[in-house]
Design a protein around this motif. Structure first.
Motif, short mmCIF file in Angstrom:
data_model
loop_
_atom_site.label_atom_id
_atom_site.label_comp_id
_atom_site.label_asym_id
_atom_site.label_seq_id
_atom_site.Cartn_x
_atom_site.Cartn_y
_atom_site.Cartn_z
N GLY A 26 21.09 54.21 -15.88
CA GLY A 26 19.85 54.30 -16.63
C GLY A 26 18.83 55.26 -16.05
N PHE A 27 19.08 55.79 -14.87
CA PHE A 27 18.21 56.80 -14.28
C PHE A 27 18.98 57.54 -13.20
CE2 PHE A 27 16.73 54.93 -10.14
CZ PHE A 27 17.41 53.73 -10.21
N THR A 28 18.43 58.70 -12.77
CA THR A 28 19.09 59.52 -11.77
C THR A 28 18.58 59.12 -10.39
OG1 THR A 28 19.25 61.34 -13.35
CG2 THR A 28 19.52 61.88 -11.03
N LEU A 29 19.45 58.46 -9.65
CA LEU A 29 19.04 57.88 -8.37
C LEU A 29 18.63 58.93 -7.35
CD1 LEU A 29 18.79 55.10 -7.07
CD2 LEU A 29 21.14 55.35 -6.26
N ASP A 30 19.23 60.13 -7.42
CA ASP A 30 18.93 61.12 -6.39
C ASP A 30 17.53 61.70 -6.52
OD1 ASP A 30 20.11 64.19 -7.67
OD2 ASP A 30 20.24 62.28 -8.70
N ASP A 31 16.80 61.35 -7.55
CA ASP A 31 15.41 61.80 -7.67
C ASP A 31 14.47 60.97 -6.80
OD1 ASP A 31 15.50 62.55 -11.26
OD2 ASP A 31 16.05 63.75 -9.51
N TYR A 32 14.98 59.86 -6.25
CA TYR A 32 14.09 58.89 -5.60
C TYR A 32 14.63 58.41 -4.26
CZ TYR A 32 12.73 58.77 -10.49
OH TYR A 32 12.35 59.12 -11.75
N ALA A 33 13.71 57.99 -3.39
CA ALA A 33 14.12 57.32 -2.17
C ALA A 33 14.64 55.92 -2.50
CB ALA A 33 12.94 57.22 -1.21
N VAL A 34 15.62 55.48 -1.71
CA VAL A 34 16.26 54.18 -1.93
C VAL A 34 16.29 53.42 -0.62
CG1 VAL A 34 18.41 53.02 -2.60
CG2 VAL A 34 17.68 55.11 -3.78
N GLY A 35 16.04 52.15 -0.69
CA GLY A 35 16.06 51.31 0.50
C GLY A 35 17.15 50.25 0.44
N TRP A 36 17.59 49.84 1.63
CA TRP A 36 18.48 48.69 1.78
C TRP A 36 17.70 47.57 2.47
CZ3 TRP A 36 23.13 47.81 -0.31
CH2 TRP A 36 23.87 48.91 -0.78
N PHE A 37 17.88 46.38 1.98
CA PHE A 37 17.20 45.21 2.49
C PHE A 37 18.21 44.08 2.66
CE2 PHE A 37 12.89 46.75 1.57
CZ PHE A 37 13.18 47.78 0.70
N ARG A 38 17.86 43.09 3.44
CA ARG A 38 18.73 41.93 3.56
C ARG A 38 17.88 40.68 3.74
NH1 ARG A 38 21.52 43.09 9.51
NH2 ARG A 38 19.67 42.60 10.79
N GLN A 39 18.47 39.56 3.35
CA GLN A 39 17.81 38.28 3.50
C GLN A 39 18.83 37.27 4.00
OE1 GLN A 39 15.73 36.77 0.05
NE2 GLN A 39 14.42 35.53 1.34
N ALA A 40 18.59 36.79 5.20
CA ALA A 40 19.44 35.76 5.79
C ALA A 40 18.92 34.38 5.39
CB ALA A 40 19.45 35.91 7.31
N PRO A 41 19.77 33.37 5.43
CA PRO A 41 19.33 32.02 5.06
C PRO A 41 18.13 31.57 5.88
CG PRO A 41 21.71 32.09 5.26
CD PRO A 41 21.20 33.41 5.76
N GLY A 42 17.09 31.12 5.19
CA GLY A 42 15.91 30.61 5.85
C GLY A 42 14.98 31.67 6.40
N LYS A 43 15.28 32.94 6.13
CA LYS A 43 14.44 34.03 6.64
C LYS A 43 13.89 34.86 5.50
CE LYS A 43 16.72 34.50 11.14
NZ LYS A 43 17.33 35.46 12.10
N GLU A 44 12.85 35.62 5.82
CA GLU A 44 12.27 36.51 4.82
C GLU A 44 13.15 37.75 4.64
OE1 GLU A 44 7.53 35.45 5.41
OE2 GLU A 44 8.27 37.47 5.75
N ARG A 45 13.04 38.36 3.47
CA ARG A 45 13.75 39.61 3.24
C ARG A 45 13.18 40.70 4.15
NH1 ARG A 45 14.32 41.47 -2.92
NH2 ARG A 45 15.31 39.41 -2.93
N GLU A 46 14.06 41.50 4.75
CA GLU A 46 13.64 42.56 5.64
C GLU A 46 14.26 43.89 5.22
OE1 GLU A 46 15.15 42.67 9.66
OE2 GLU A 46 17.01 41.62 9.12
N GLY A 47 13.49 44.96 5.41
CA GLY A 47 14.02 46.29 5.18
C GLY A 47 14.82 46.73 6.38
N ILE A 48 15.99 47.33 6.14
CA ILE A 48 16.83 47.75 7.25
C ILE A 48 17.12 49.25 7.25
CG2 ILE A 48 17.89 45.51 7.64
CD1 ILE A 48 20.33 46.52 6.04
N SER A 49 17.08 49.89 6.12
CA SER A 49 17.38 51.32 6.07
C SER A 49 16.89 51.91 4.77
CB SER A 49 18.89 51.55 6.20
OG SER A 49 19.19 52.94 6.19
N CYS A 50 16.60 53.22 4.80
CA CYS A 50 16.27 53.91 3.55
C CYS A 50 16.69 55.36 3.67
CB CYS A 50 14.80 53.77 3.19
SG CYS A 50 13.65 54.47 4.37
N ILE A 51 16.76 56.00 2.52
CA ILE A 51 17.12 57.41 2.47
C ILE A 51 16.24 58.10 1.45
CG2 ILE A 51 18.99 56.98 0.81
CD1 ILE A 51 20.51 59.31 2.26
N GLY A 52 15.72 59.27 1.80
CA GLY A 52 14.87 60.02 0.92
C GLY A 52 15.65 60.73 -0.17
#
Length: 128
Positions: A26-52
């Protein structure tokens, strides 16, 4: 319709590797920065990596730096997260996302932002 879909999760032993994919439609992903996040049980979601977008700037949190590598394949409209030397504490649901999300500012530079969009997540379990 803008959509992000993660895949590649699973069960892996400590020290093993997985590669996660984040495919956009539905859109061209390479026009935008993208992040990876994770959420472990009982913990808040955290950012772990991104790419411009245009310059391929990357950023890693301290917990994954040196073990994880983010990359993108513009022809496939997909961003990847290569995860090596996995540890039990890496167990979590992993998400990709784009848009005005503060963690992604590490990679966005002066790029544009689409409407905020998150994938449904993929489970990664590191256990012997």
């Amino acid at each position: 319709q803008v959509q992000l879909v993660e895949s590649g999760g699973g069960l892996v032993q400590p020290g093993g590797s997985l590669r996660l994919s984040c495919a956009a439609s539905g859109f061209t992903l390479d026009d935008y920065a993208v992040g990876w996040f994770r959420q472990a049980p009982g913990k808040e979601r955290e950012g772990i990596s991104c790419i411009g977008s245009s310059d391929g700037t990357t950023y890693y949190s301290g917990s994954v730096k040196g073990r994880f590598t983010v990359s993108r394949d513009n022809a496939r409209n997909t961003v990847y997260l290569q995860m090596n030397s996995l540890k039990p504490e890496d167990t979590a649901v992993y998400y990709c996302a784009t848009g005005h999300i503060p963690f992604i500012y590490h990679c966005a530079g002066y790029g544009r932002f689409p409407d905020e969009s998150w994938g449904q997540g993929t489970q990664v379990t590191v256990s012997s």
